[in-house]
Design an enzyme around this catalytic site. Sequence first.
Site, PDB file in Angstrom:
ATOM      1  N   ALA A 124     -23.455 -20.261 -17.116  1.00  0.00           N
ATOM      2  CA  ALA A 124     -23.148 -21.673 -17.299  1.00  0.00           C
ATOM      3  C   ALA A 124     -21.815 -21.832 -18.022  1.00  0.00           C
ATOM      4  O   ALA A 124     -21.757 -21.832 -19.263  1.00  0.00           O
ATOM      5  CB  ALA A 124     -24.278 -22.355 -18.069  1.00  0.00           C
ATOM      6  N   GLY A 131     -13.457 -27.290 -14.931  1.00  0.00           N
ATOM      7  CA  GLY A 131     -13.733 -26.503 -13.725  1.00  0.00           C
ATOM      8  C   GLY A 131     -12.747 -25.348 -13.688  1.00  0.00           C
ATOM      9  O   GLY A 131     -12.962 -24.306 -14.312  1.00  0.00           O
ATOM     10  N   SER A 132     -11.612 -25.563 -12.993  1.00  0.00           N
ATOM     11  CA  SER A 132     -10.566 -24.527 -12.983  1.00  0.00           C
ATOM     12  C   SER A 132     -10.022 -24.297 -14.389  1.00  0.00           C
ATOM     13  O   SER A 132      -9.710 -23.165 -14.766  1.00  0.00           O
ATOM     14  CB  SER A 132      -9.424 -24.949 -12.046  1.00  0.00           C
ATOM     15  OG  SER A 132      -9.847 -24.895 -10.706  1.00  0.00           O
ATOM     16  N   ASP A 240     -14.004 -11.454 -13.340  1.00  0.00           N
ATOM     17  CA  ASP A 240     -13.225 -10.420 -12.637  1.00  0.00           C
ATOM     18  C   ASP A 240     -14.152  -9.593 -11.753  1.00  0.00           C
ATOM     19  O   ASP A 240     -13.833  -9.287 -10.596  1.00  0.00           O
ATOM     20  CB  ASP A 240     -12.516  -9.490 -13.635  1.00  0.00           C
ATOM     21  CG  ASP A 240     -11.245 -10.114 -14.222  1.00  0.00           C
ATOM     22  OD1 ASP A 240     -10.741 -11.091 -13.644  1.00  0.00           O
ATOM     23  OD2 ASP A 240     -10.782  -9.611 -15.264  1.00  0.00           O
ATOM     24  N   GLY A 242     -17.264 -10.605 -10.864  1.00  0.00           N
ATOM     25  CA  GLY A 242     -17.935 -11.536  -9.956  1.00  0.00           C
ATOM     26  C   GLY A 242     -17.128 -11.786  -8.700  1.00  0.00           C
ATOM     27  O   GLY A 242     -17.680 -11.922  -7.604  1.00  0.00           O
ATOM     28  N   GLN A 336     -15.653 -22.063  17.609  1.00  0.00           N
ATOM     29  CA  GLN A 336     -14.789 -22.301  18.775  1.00  0.00           C
ATOM     30  C   GLN A 336     -15.207 -21.407  19.953  1.00  0.00           C
ATOM     31  O   GLN A 336     -15.282 -21.870  21.090  1.00  0.00           O
ATOM     32  CB  GLN A 336     -13.328 -22.021  18.373  1.00  0.00           C
ATOM     33  CG  GLN A 336     -12.310 -22.687  19.264  1.00  0.00           C
ATOM     34  CD  GLN A 336     -12.361 -24.205  19.150  1.00  0.00           C
ATOM     35  OE1 GLN A 336     -12.843 -24.757  18.179  1.00  0.00           O
ATOM     36  NE2 GLN A 336     -11.899 -24.890  20.183  1.00  0.00           N
ATOM     37  N   GLY A 339     -18.140 -22.823  21.536  1.00  0.00           N
ATOM     38  CA  GLY A 339     -17.983 -24.164  22.103  1.00  0.00           C
ATOM     39  C   GLY A 339     -19.030 -25.111  21.522  1.00  0.00           C
ATOM     40  O   GLY A 339     -19.383 -25.023  20.341  1.00  0.00           O
ATOM     41  N   GLU A 363     -16.397 -19.312  -8.513  1.00  0.00           N
ATOM     42  CA  GLU A 363     -15.843 -18.143  -9.234  1.00  0.00           C
ATOM     43  C   GLU A 363     -14.309 -18.136  -9.184  1.00  0.00           C
ATOM     44  O   GLU A 363     -13.677 -17.081  -9.118  1.00  0.00           O
ATOM     45  CB  GLU A 363     -16.481 -16.846  -8.730  1.00  0.00           C
ATOM     46  CG  GLU A 363     -18.002 -16.918  -8.903  1.00  0.00           C
ATOM     47  CD  GLU A 363     -18.707 -15.605  -9.053  1.00  0.00           C
ATOM     48  OE1 GLU A 363     -18.036 -14.601  -9.363  1.00  0.00           O
ATOM     49  OE2 GLU A 363     -19.936 -15.596  -8.879  1.00  0.00           O
TER      50      GLU A 363
HETATM   51  N1  CAA Z   1      -9.980 -10.767 -18.808  1.00  0.00           N
HETATM   52  C1  CAA Z   1      -9.958 -10.825 -20.161  1.00  0.00           C
HETATM   53  N2  CAA Z   1      -9.341 -11.810 -20.840  1.00  0.00           N
HETATM   54  C2  CAA Z   1      -8.704 -12.766 -20.137  1.00  0.00           C
HETATM   55  C3  CAA Z   1      -8.684 -12.761 -18.727  1.00  0.00           C
HETATM   56  C4  CAA Z   1      -9.347 -11.705 -18.067  1.00  0.00           C
HETATM   57  N3  CAA Z   1      -9.372 -11.638 -16.733  1.00  0.00           N
HETATM   58  N4  CAA Z   1      -7.993 -13.838 -18.291  1.00  0.00           N
HETATM   59  C5  CAA Z   1      -7.594 -14.492 -19.399  1.00  0.00           C
HETATM   60  N5  CAA Z   1      -8.022 -13.845 -20.495  1.00  0.00           N
HETATM   61  C6  CAA Z   1      -7.765 -14.197 -21.896  1.00  0.00           C
HETATM   62  C7  CAA Z   1      -6.284 -14.284 -22.162  1.00  0.00           C
HETATM   63  O1  CAA Z   1      -5.761 -13.006 -22.472  1.00  0.00           O
HETATM   64  C8  CAA Z   1      -6.229 -15.230 -23.338  1.00  0.00           C
HETATM   65  O2  CAA Z   1      -6.604 -14.518 -24.492  1.00  0.00           O
HETATM   66  P1  CAA Z   1      -5.715 -14.578 -25.847  1.00  0.00           P
HETATM   67  O3  CAA Z   1      -5.775 -16.003 -26.314  1.00  0.00           O
HETATM   68  O4  CAA Z   1      -6.403 -13.627 -26.760  1.00  0.00           O
HETATM   69  O5  CAA Z   1      -4.340 -14.183 -25.451  1.00  0.00           O
HETATM   70  C9  CAA Z   1      -7.373 -16.192 -23.048  1.00  0.00           C
HETATM   71  O6  CAA Z   1      -8.253 -15.501 -22.168  1.00  0.00           O
HETATM   72  C10 CAA Z   1      -6.915 -17.477 -22.405  1.00  0.00           C
HETATM   73  O7  CAA Z   1      -6.277 -17.127 -21.209  1.00  0.00           O
HETATM   74  P2  CAA Z   1      -5.190 -18.044 -20.504  1.00  0.00           P
HETATM   75  O8  CAA Z   1      -4.205 -18.523 -21.517  1.00  0.00           O
HETATM   76  O9  CAA Z   1      -4.678 -17.286 -19.343  1.00  0.00           O
HETATM   77  O10 CAA Z   1      -6.082 -19.301 -20.059  1.00  0.00           O
HETATM   78  P3  CAA Z   1      -5.796 -20.453 -19.036  1.00  0.00           P
HETATM   79  O11 CAA Z   1      -6.306 -21.703 -19.591  1.00  0.00           O
HETATM   80  O12 CAA Z   1      -4.363 -20.409 -18.584  1.00  0.00           O
HETATM   81  O13 CAA Z   1      -6.789 -20.126 -17.811  1.00  0.00           O
HETATM   82  C11 CAA Z   1      -7.627 -19.173 -15.828  1.00  0.00           C
HETATM   83  C12 CAA Z   1      -6.923 -18.952 -17.176  1.00  0.00           C
HETATM   84  C13 CAA Z   1      -7.367 -17.892 -15.060  1.00  0.00           C
HETATM   85  C14 CAA Z   1      -7.057 -20.352 -15.063  1.00  0.00           C
HETATM   86  C15 CAA Z   1      -9.133 -19.359 -16.096  1.00  0.00           C
HETATM   87  O14 CAA Z   1      -9.389 -20.566 -16.764  1.00  0.00           O
HETATM   88  C16 CAA Z   1      -9.963 -19.321 -14.823  1.00  0.00           C
HETATM   89  O15 CAA Z   1     -10.260 -18.246 -14.326  1.00  0.00           O
HETATM   90  N6  CAA Z   1     -10.332 -20.498 -14.281  1.00  0.00           N
HETATM   91  C17 CAA Z   1     -11.294 -20.544 -13.186  1.00  0.00           C
HETATM   92  C18 CAA Z   1     -12.684 -20.678 -13.739  1.00  0.00           C
HETATM   93  C19 CAA Z   1     -13.694 -20.116 -12.827  1.00  0.00           C
HETATM   94  O16 CAA Z   1     -13.514 -19.107 -12.153  1.00  0.00           O
HETATM   95  N7  CAA Z   1     -14.858 -20.745 -12.848  1.00  0.00           N
HETATM   96  C20 CAA Z   1     -15.970 -20.270 -12.101  1.00  0.00           C
HETATM   97  C21 CAA Z   1     -17.218 -20.927 -12.578  1.00  0.00           C
HETATM   98  S1  CAA Z   1     -18.595 -19.904 -12.546  1.00  0.00           S
HETATM   99  C22 CAA Z   1     -19.142 -19.842 -10.963  1.00  0.00           C
HETATM  100  O17 CAA Z   1     -18.574 -20.361 -10.046  1.00  0.00           O
HETATM  101  C23 CAA Z   1     -20.327 -18.998 -10.825  1.00  0.00           C
HETATM  102  C24 CAA Z   1     -21.327 -19.419  -9.862  1.00  0.00           C
HETATM  103  O18 CAA Z   1     -22.161 -20.266 -10.122  1.00  0.00           O
HETATM  104  C25 CAA Z   1     -21.438 -18.687  -8.587  1.00  0.00           C
END
Ligand code: CAA
Length: 381
Positions: A124, A131-132, A240, A242, A336, A339, A363
């Site tokens: 959750a 969202g994003s 990552d 997932g 497609q 048809g 994800e």
């Molecule tokens: N692994 C470890 N740490 C990470 C990371 C990763 N892959 N990506 C980012 N971080 C860390 C960063 O290093 C940073 O840490 P520090 O503050 O210590 O430096 C912190 O997280 C914040 O990172 P960002 O500044 O990069 O954050 P951001 O706001 O720019 O967002 C993003 C990054 C990649 C856009 C992220 O928000 C994202 O992945 N968004 C998509 C969300 C998503 O996938 N939601 C899915 C919902 S769940 C679902 O769908 C499941 C289901 O039910 C099937």
Amino acid sequence: MRIELTDEQQMIRELAREFAQKEVEPIAAQLDREGRFPHETVRRMGELGLMGIAIPEKYGGGGADTVSYVVALEEVARACASHAVIMSVNNSLVADPIHRFGSEEQKERFLVPLASGRGLGCFALTEPQAGSDATNQATLAVRDGDHYALTGRKLFVTNGREATVALVFCQTDRDKGSRGISAFLVEKGTPGFLVPKVEDKLGLRASDTAEFVFEECRVPEANRLGEEGLGFKVAMTALDGGRIGIAAQAVGIARAAYEASLAYARERKSFGVPIGQHQMVQWMLADMATQLDAARLLTWRAAALKDRGEPYGVAAAMAKLYASEMAMKVTTDAIQVHGGYGYIKEYPVERYFRDAKITQIYEGTSQIQKLVIARQLLDLG
Ligand code: CAA
């Protein structure tokens, strides 16, 4: 370089294939029509070791690797995408982070039931305004002695209604942004943990997608997964992994659509010959087969990197991006090729098309995968 599965990986693929073809495929269309959660076959997935494939046996899992996980997931997704997401969320988004970040006590309490299929997990993270931009969490966890009180709303939680335990992300320190987020394992039935709504969806109709409300829900400190403030890293690390699972799911859905199209192209006649003899249909089939292989190879590469302990986040994003876009294209072309028959519910391809769409969204949308990849290319951190 060798691209072939080991004997064990092939054995797991065969086991998943036999289960999926015999027990899941025959009921998939009906489950989709009725929007019914498949309790019986999910229980069977647990018995077969599919709910915690890459978790060590001592914690109730299958003790296999991530490559085995993705080949099994492809087989399940080919039969039914809903089963695949139920399996993928439990394996990748809940069992894996508990294994990685949990204490021994948490592994005994939470991981063993999930990995052995006696329990079911959900993840959750998403909220109405987050969202994003997942760091924008509004759900609060306020410390009160050796407990936390959780208050807030979570949306679009896969497995939400059926899960026995939820991995819930909350702000424990609003001033610290993403470093103020913490993760909690919250058992279903905890007072103040409500499930007011289950969504009606376009696809994945046999899996449940729920809304959660937390009203002063008291959770013991012992249920916090990882240190306070580590929650966003827990979420991103889980995602990552997932994303490799969702790539495998997309490959499985697309394979089902491709195989149906191939069979149809051999039997359906137009202008006096099977339609597979027309070059325009041949091109579509050739593109499908090529793109399917490319997506599978990207998925296997990401899984193999994870197994070798090498960085795999960008490879996972590439696999998820390519496989989900490919699945949408292949399922569109499958309609497609069929048809008018592709558009009606008597044939399965319209279900594959509806199921494929979500792989571009959950994800992390395709746009978010591109952001993750581009940040790495440009060294933007
Ligand atoms: N692994 C470890 N740490 C990470 C990371 C990763 N892959 N990506 C980012 N971080 C860390 C960063 O290093 C940073 O840490 P520090 O503050 O210590 O430096 C912190 O997280 C914040 O990172 P960002 O500044 O990069 O954050 P951001 O706001 O720019 O967002 C993003 C990054 C990649 C856009 C992220 O928000 C994202 O992945 N968004 C998509 C969300 C998503 O996938 N939601 C899915 C919902 S769940 C679902 O769908 C499941 C289901 O039910 C099937």
